[in-house]
Motif scaffolding. Sequence first.
Motif: not given
Length: 216
Positions: A37, A102-103, A110
């Motif tokens: 992250t 983004n995850r 990320m």
Amino acid sequence: MRHGKKVNHLSRTDSHRRAMLANMASSLILHKRITTTLAKAKALRVYVEPIITKSKDDTTHSRRTVFSYLQNKEVVSILFRDVAAKVASRPGGYTRILKMGNRLGDNASMALIELVDYNEIYTNGDAAAAEKKTTRRRGSKAKKADAPAAGAKAPKAEAAPAEEAVVVEETPVAETKAEPKAPKAEATPVVEEAPAAEEAAPEAPAKGDDKEEKKA
């Protein structure tokens, strides 16, 4: 509010946070790049860069200090043997963070964190720029003073006096008139004469006449 919050605790206790950063730093040194992250990547950069700087001084004390942070003998040997030689000429800024979106699960931002000197795509351009020297040539003041001003014209050189030309009178050559040549006589065609006819031989007397002459 974040008043006075200089360190991101990452929602962990101090011991948990240190153990996590040590494992991430070991993975980064071992694999040269990891994905995590964005918040953890920023915390890892602050944690691992002083350790890489410490590895430039290859002494027993430095190795023991780095081992107290990483707790991994294999990673410490790789750091002092390979990574330290690679980053020897770089005065800091050993890592690079690249955002990756983004995850899907929790929509966390990320990022990819990597060692700068092990990225061949970027380092090729840096090496080419380092090889190219940018130097400027500037003339010294003494040379400028000795050189004539740009606006002033150089004096023209005086032309040397031309040598007097010596005139040589040529003696007239007597002209001789060529006598006219006689015209060539045309060759008369030779006519081959026909062979003369053989003279007729005197006729031999007949046998009867000879006998008569003998009787007479």
